[in-house]
Motif scaffolding. Structure first.
Motif, PDB file in Angstrom:
ATOM      1  N   LEU A 461       0.912  -1.394  -0.107  1.00  0.00           N
ATOM      2  CA  LEU A 461       0.047   0.223  -0.194  1.00  0.00           C
ATOM      3  C   LEU A 461       0.731   1.552   0.302  1.00  0.00           C
ATOM      4  CD1 LEU A 461      -2.869  -0.356   2.839  1.00  0.00           C
ATOM      5  CD2 LEU A 461      -3.036   0.205  -0.054  1.00  0.00           C
ATOM      6  N   ARG A 462       2.526   1.092   0.463  1.00  0.00           N
ATOM      7  CA  ARG A 462       2.837   2.285   0.563  1.00  0.00           C
ATOM      8  C   ARG A 462       2.743   3.167  -0.667  1.00  0.00           C
ATOM      9  NH1 ARG A 462       8.999   0.542   0.564  1.00  0.00           N
ATOM     10  NH2 ARG A 462       7.948  -0.735   2.448  1.00  0.00           N
ATOM     11  N   ARG A 463       2.656   2.955  -1.695  1.00  0.00           N
ATOM     12  CA  ARG A 463       2.577   3.984  -3.336  1.00  0.00           C
ATOM     13  C   ARG A 463       1.096   4.593  -2.943  1.00  0.00           C
ATOM     14  NH1 ARG A 463       4.452   1.976  -8.747  1.00  0.00           N
ATOM     15  NH2 ARG A 463       6.075   2.230  -8.238  1.00  0.00           N
ATOM     16  N   SER A 464      -0.040   3.787  -2.944  1.00  0.00           N
ATOM     17  CA  SER A 464      -1.181   4.760  -2.989  1.00  0.00           C
ATOM     18  C   SER A 464      -1.264   5.373  -1.387  1.00  0.00           C
ATOM     19  CB  SER A 464      -2.147   3.649  -2.498  1.00  0.00           C
ATOM     20  OG  SER A 464      -2.297   2.087  -3.713  1.00  0.00           O
ATOM     21  N   LEU A 465      -0.064   5.019  -0.611  1.00  0.00           N
ATOM     22  CA  LEU A 465      -0.586   6.285   1.017  1.00  0.00           C
ATOM     23  C   LEU A 465      -0.037   7.585   0.532  1.00  0.00           C
ATOM     24  CD1 LEU A 465      -0.218   3.372   4.365  1.00  0.00           C
ATOM     25  CD2 LEU A 465      -2.537   4.135   2.702  1.00  0.00           C
ATOM     26  N   LEU A 466       1.396   7.415   0.063  1.00  0.00           N
ATOM     27  CA  LEU A 466       1.994   8.367  -1.014  1.00  0.00           C
ATOM     28  C   LEU A 466       0.938   9.241  -1.533  1.00  0.00           C
ATOM     29  CD1 LEU A 466       5.964   6.805  -0.499  1.00  0.00           C
ATOM     30  CD2 LEU A 466       4.794   8.387   0.711  1.00  0.00           C
ATOM     31  N   THR A 467       0.256   8.488  -2.868  1.00  0.00           N
ATOM     32  CA  THR A 467      -0.026   9.221  -3.440  1.00  0.00           C
ATOM     33  C   THR A 467      -1.436  10.039  -2.991  1.00  0.00           C
ATOM     34  OG1 THR A 467       0.426   7.727  -5.376  1.00  0.00           O
ATOM     35  CG2 THR A 467      -1.572   9.075  -5.462  1.00  0.00           C
ATOM     36  N   ALA A 468      -2.142   9.394  -1.958  1.00  0.00           N
ATOM     37  CA  ALA A 468      -2.667  10.246  -1.192  1.00  0.00           C
ATOM     38  C   ALA A 468      -2.124  11.355  -0.409  1.00  0.00           C
ATOM     39  CB  ALA A 468      -3.904   9.167  -0.403  1.00  0.00           C
ATOM     40  N   ALA A 469      -2.056  10.902   0.301  1.00  0.00           N
ATOM     41  CA  ALA A 469      -1.025  11.975   1.510  1.00  0.00           C
ATOM     42  C   ALA A 469      -0.896  13.327   0.415  1.00  0.00           C
ATOM     43  CB  ALA A 469       0.070  11.910   1.944  1.00  0.00           C
TER      44      ALA A 469
END
Length: 541
Positions: A461-469
């Motif tokens: 999920l790291r990439r999705s969370l960074l995109t969300a942030a």
């Protein structure tokens, strides 16, 4: 039947936390006394018809204009191959990085009496004045800004629908004697209609929520009316009633958007074939380039060039110490909100994965509504909420209004209500790519819920969370209406100071903060462009 877990009730609490400002606004209007009804009658007899007429006029003009520009560019890029097409595929979404108030400053400089367009026309015609030339500071000037700022919503959705259309339907139409134009209007466009309607609905919601551009142009809409009632006249009841009327418009648009999205899902699932683009050359390729280049120039390149010129002219008068303070304030707010929004979104997304019952679905639906609520409405709802809570506490001998109103806490709360939906949708999209069988495998090896999150899901999920942030971070940097009302005294952000300096016609000093916001806005656009590129490759493979 799905059972409730320990995450269900916290998810419901977050949804209630997000919904409080809207509930307080509706409660305030529903409990209006005779004095409030008199104010409503006064508004209905004076300014309200003007606000409604101007808002509807803007929505109609922007909806039609954004539909024409968005559908035309999407069709040209999706169905044709010509020199420059690969650049336009991602460049046409660049206007999403441009705040409308920055475009309004640039358009005013370009189209006003002393601007290059009217100067050139006066030189060519030999006339001292051009009475037929429309004034840029008007409702149609605002419509022009909104069309070229918001058309990417229509472009993105309809382009996907065009790419996923079945080639057999177009071929069948051609065998029945339809030319390319008739086949487009009779077969292709009707199939893409749900996507186009969804995009247009988003455009209309952004038009209703805008404050910076309409305020700069002096156009009287619901949002400018709310600010005038609250800040200039100090009339809380009138502001609440206008905000409620605006909210009713938004709810109708949200309903239309969700209805269109459901229909879009049906069509997208039924058509998986990709038709090879038609090769264009010569005059046809020239026209295709022109169709794509005009919105790109007006929506991004021209405003950036004008703001760069302003910045170069007045670079020596900029107070860099104060700029550093505005930048620091903005980054602090954006970073704090991003971290909190991603944490809440992760909790809501996990609740939906582990306990997908009605309670969690309803909680996530409420949390996702905040993005549709204009910043002006949100600010009014929050101030009413704080005032009501303070009144109740005063009855017990306590008061917290002085420590909450006009604080960063209230401002971050407003940002969370407004932008939690962005983080939630991005996190849910990332979580949906992790198959349940992976969870089952980890649990069969003895992993608990938190170990599953930390050791299995977190790396994926790291990439999705960074995109969300990142998305929340940029939205906070651009947000103007809520920041104007709720910020602490003498606390300015880049968006606020840009608006203030431009209102004082100090565009040279406003250029650097404005360009900083645009530069930050490019980051999610780049992420989006890369995602589109990856999706196109998967579709073609």
């Amino acid at each position: 039947m799905h059972r409730r877990t320990a995450l269900s009730w916290p998810a419901a609490a977050v949804a209630a936390f997000i919904a409080l400002p809207i509930i307080s606004l509706l409660w305030s209007v529903s409990n209006a006394d005779a004095g409030a009804r008199d104010i409503l009658a006064h508004l209905a007899g004076t300014v309200l018809p003007g606000y409604v007429a101007t808002s509807l006029l803007l929505m109609a003009a922007v909806g039609v204009g954004a539909a024409v520009v968005g559908i035309a560019t999407a069709w040209v890029v999706a169905a044709h191959d010509f020199p420059g097409r690969r650049i336009y595929e991602w460049a046409l979404i660049l206007p999403l990085a441009m705040p409308t108030y920055v475009m309004a400053y640039a358009f005013t400089d370009f189209f006003q009496f002393s601007g290059p367009v009217q100067t050139l026309l006066r030189d060519l015609t030999g006339q001292a004045r051009l009475p037929w030339f429309p004034a840029i500071r008007s409702w149609y000037g605002a419509a022009l800004v909104f069309i070229f700022a918001f058309y990417p919503y229509v472009y993105l959705l309809t382009r996907t629908a065009f790419l996923e259309r079945s080639p057999r339907l177009s071929e069948a139409a051609r065998t029945l004697g339809c030319g390319p134009t008739r086949a487009f209007f009779a077969v292709v466009l009707p199939l893409a209609r749900p996507a186009a309607v969804a995009g247009i609905t988003l455009v209309l919601m952004e038009t209703l929520a805008d404050y910076g551009a309409v305020s700069y142009f002096g156009v009287q809409t619901f949002t400018t009316g709310i600010y005038r009632a609250w800040l200039s006249m100090g009339d809380r009841i009138a502001a609440a009633q206008l905000a409620s009327a605006l909210l009713a418009f938004v709810f109708v648009l949200v309903w239309l958007e969700r209805r269109s999205r459901n229909r879009l899902r049906f069509h997208a699932g039924a058509q998986r074939h990709v038709q090879a683009p038609r090769r264009l050359s010569g005059r046809q390729a020239l026209w295709a380039n022109l169709v794509c280049l005009v919105p790109l120039v007006l929506g991004f390149l021209l405003p950036v060039a004008i703001m760069l010129r302003f910045a170069a002219q007045d670079l020596h008068v900029i107070d860099w110490n104060r700029y550093a303070m505005w930048l620091g304030n903005t980054l602090r707010l954006a970073a704090t909100t991003s971290v909190l929004a991603v944490a809440l979104a992760l909790g809501l997304a996990y609740a939906a994965r582990l306990a997908p019952g009605r309670l969690v679905r309803a909680a996530n639906g409420v949390a996702g509504m905040g993005y549709a609520v204009p910043g002006a409405v949100l600010a009014v709802g929050l101030l009413i909420l704080v005032g009501a809570l303070d009144g109740w506490l005063e009855a017990w001998g306590w008061s917290f209004q002085g420590t909450l109103t006009g604080t960063l806490t209230l401002l971050v709360y407003a940002y969370l209500v407004r932008f939690l939906a962005v983080a939630l949708q991005t996190t849910e999209a990332g979580l949906s790519k992790i198959t349940p069988s992976l969870d089952a495998s980890a649990r069969s090896l003895g992993a608990g819920t938190w170990e599953l999150l930390a050791r299995v899901h977190q790396p994926l999920l790291r990439r999705s969370l960074l995109t969300a942030a990142l998305l929340v971070f940029v939205d906070v940097m651009k947000e103007l209406p809520a920041t104007l009302v709720l910020r602490p005294f003498n606390f300015d952000t880049l968006a606020v100071i840009t608006d203030h300096l431009a209102s004082d016609e100090r565009l040279g000093e406003a250029a650097i903060p404005a360009l900083t916001i645009v530069l930050a806005g490019l980051l999610p656009v780049i992420v989006l462009a890369r995602a589109i590129s990856r999706r196109d490759k998967l579709t073609k493979s």
